[in-house]
Design an enzyme around this catalytic site. Structure first.
Site, PDB file in Angstrom:
ATOM      1  CG  MET A 183      -8.903  24.528  -3.385  1.00  0.00           C
ATOM      2  SD  MET A 183      -9.342  25.620  -2.041  1.00  0.00           S
ATOM      3  CE  MET A 183      -9.480  27.168  -2.901  1.00  0.00           C
ATOM      4  N   GLY A 184     -10.774  22.359  -7.367  1.00  0.00           N
ATOM      5  CA  GLY A 184     -11.824  22.087  -8.335  1.00  0.00           C
ATOM      6  C   GLY A 184     -12.176  23.281  -9.195  1.00  0.00           C
TER       7      GLY A 184
ATOM      8  CG  HIS B  39      -7.019  23.674 -12.354  1.00  0.00           C
ATOM      9  ND1 HIS B  39      -8.100  24.515 -12.424  1.00  0.00           N
ATOM     10  CD2 HIS B  39      -6.478  23.854 -11.130  1.00  0.00           C
ATOM     11  CE1 HIS B  39      -8.215  25.186 -11.293  1.00  0.00           C
ATOM     12  NE2 HIS B  39      -7.244  24.807 -10.487  1.00  0.00           N
TER      13      HIS B  39
ATOM     14  N   GLY C 136       0.645  25.620  -9.589  1.00  0.00           N
ATOM     15  CA  GLY C 136       0.711  26.741 -10.520  1.00  0.00           C
ATOM     16  C   GLY C 136       1.540  27.888  -9.963  1.00  0.00           C
TER      17      GLY C 136
ATOM     18  CE  LYS D 134      -4.453  33.661 -10.397  1.00  0.00           C
ATOM     19  NZ  LYS D 134      -4.741  33.185  -9.028  1.00  0.00           N
TER      20      LYS D 134
ATOM     21  CB  SER E 140      -8.086  32.749 -11.165  1.00  0.00           C
ATOM     22  OG  SER E 140      -8.739  32.658  -9.915  1.00  0.00           O
ATOM     23  CB  SER E 141     -11.587  28.666  -9.702  1.00  0.00           C
ATOM     24  OG  SER E 141     -10.762  27.587 -10.071  1.00  0.00           O
TER      25      SER E 141
HETATM   26  O1  PAF Z   1      -4.039  26.383  -5.052  1.00  0.00           O
HETATM   27  C1  PAF Z   1      -5.024  25.752  -4.635  1.00  0.00           C
HETATM   28  O2  PAF Z   1      -5.927  25.409  -5.389  1.00  0.00           O
HETATM   29  C2  PAF Z   1      -5.112  25.389  -3.170  1.00  0.00           C
HETATM   30  O3  PAF Z   1      -4.567  26.381  -2.370  1.00  0.00           O
HETATM   31  C3  PAF Z   1      -4.470  24.032  -2.837  1.00  0.00           C
HETATM   32  C4  PAF Z   1      -2.983  24.019  -3.115  1.00  0.00           C
HETATM   33  C5  PAF Z   1      -5.153  22.935  -3.659  1.00  0.00           C
HETATM   34  C6  PAF Z   1      -4.679  23.712  -1.354  1.00  0.00           C
HETATM   35  O4  PAF Z   1      -6.027  23.669  -1.029  1.00  0.00           O
END
Ligand code: PAF
Length: 292
Positions: free
Chosen positions: A31-32, A38, A150, A152, A188-189
């Site tokens: 989700m950026g 990441h 992940g 997590k 975590s973001s």
């Molecule tokens: O873990 C995440 O970032 C989100 O839940 C995912 C897997 C990209 C789905 O939107």
């Protein structure tokens, strides 16, 4: 100094398919607001397909947020994401808009019962249906050979594994161990909602998990005793409201742990300074491939 090219940005399914045609693909859905966790996933993806393409998706999926959750303030920074993804070895960044993923009339939901129902699924109704729906859609668009997630989000990983198995989705799902700050806090973001001092205090979550791990490693097998060891650590942080701390086994479909199974895990969710945080660790920290 090595200069890495930024990944090519694709915003439409057709552009994406044209770029990937005929190549082996490793895929990292996100989700950026990418961080070192990441980047670790992207590096693992790069290693999985040395001659293929690494695709990272950046899409804040409205379907997995509840009405009172943080969809509108979820952190976003595409320029930064391009830098992190390129540096870690991504070739393509898929960044569709909401109307592309959910056009008018979109009415399908993927619901994975059982494993989705407890813990985060109970606290966030509809969340895992939103996750399963977008992940299946992304897998259909990217058609990767390998998809990396992940550890997590342990329950999310269990939901995705179950969906892929049940629906015969032709992809290998790999879990990648959690990356932590020096304090032990899982990256975590959402950590960006906390200031530095609050993040330091939030490391109590990982301390609690380590206490459970230590009790397990010293031979304790009663779940109540294991969980009490973790709760005792958490009770020292007055800013914390505990949602759950629980030990689980296997694929989480059956939540009972099985003695000495390397899949046994301790999971925690809590609110700290208004932010909901989750974390987990393997109970047997020596278990290969499951380091927390
Ligand atoms: O873990 C995440 O970032 C989100 O839940 C995912 C897997 C990209 C789905 O939107």
């Amino acid at each position: 100094m090595t200069v890495t090219a930024p990944p090519r940005v694709e915003t439409t399914p057709d552009g994406l398919r044209a770029r990937l045609a005929g190549r082996r693909v490793a895929f990292v859905p996100t989700m950026g607001y990418l961080h070192e966790g990441h980047a670790t996933l992207i590096r693992a993806a790069r290693a999985a397909v040395p001659d293929g393409l690494v695709v990272v998706s950046v899409f804040v999926n409205p379907l997995q947020f509840g009405v009172n959750e943080d969809l509108s303030r979820y952190p976003r920074d595409l320029e930064r994401d391009l830098g992190v993804a390129g540096e870690a070895g991504a070739d393509v960044l898929f960044h569709p808009d909401v109307a592309t993923m959910y056009p008018d009339g979109f009415s399908t939901r993927v619901s994975v019962s059982g494993v989705s129902d407890s813990l985060d699924g109970a606290a966030r109704p509809g969340h895992f249906t939103g996750v399963a729906t977008i992940v299946l859609k992304l897998l259909n668009l990217v058609r990767p050979d390998v998809a990396l997630f992940g550890e997590k989000d342990w329950q999310q990983l269990a939901v995705i594994r179950r969906m892929v198995r049940d629906l015969n989705v032709p992809v290998e799902v790999r879990g990648v161990p959690t990356v932590r700050a020096d304090s032990g806090l899982a990256l975590s973001s959402r950590n960006t909602y906390l200031d530095a001092g609050q993040q330091a205090r939030a490391a109590v979550l990982s301390s609690a998990l380590r206490a459970v791990q230590a009790a397990y490693r010293s031979g304790e097998r009663q779940r109540e005793v294991l969980e009490a060891a973790g709760r005792a650590v958490l009770s020292r942080e007055e800013a914390l409201t505990l949602e759950y701390l629980t030990v689980v086994g296997g694929d989480m479909q059956e939540r009972e742990m099985v003695d000495n199974d390397p899949m046994n895990r301790v999971l925690v969710a809590a609110r700290l300074f208004g932010v909901r945080l989750i974390d987990n660790m393997p109970l047997d920290s020596t278990a290969a491939g499951t380091a927390g």
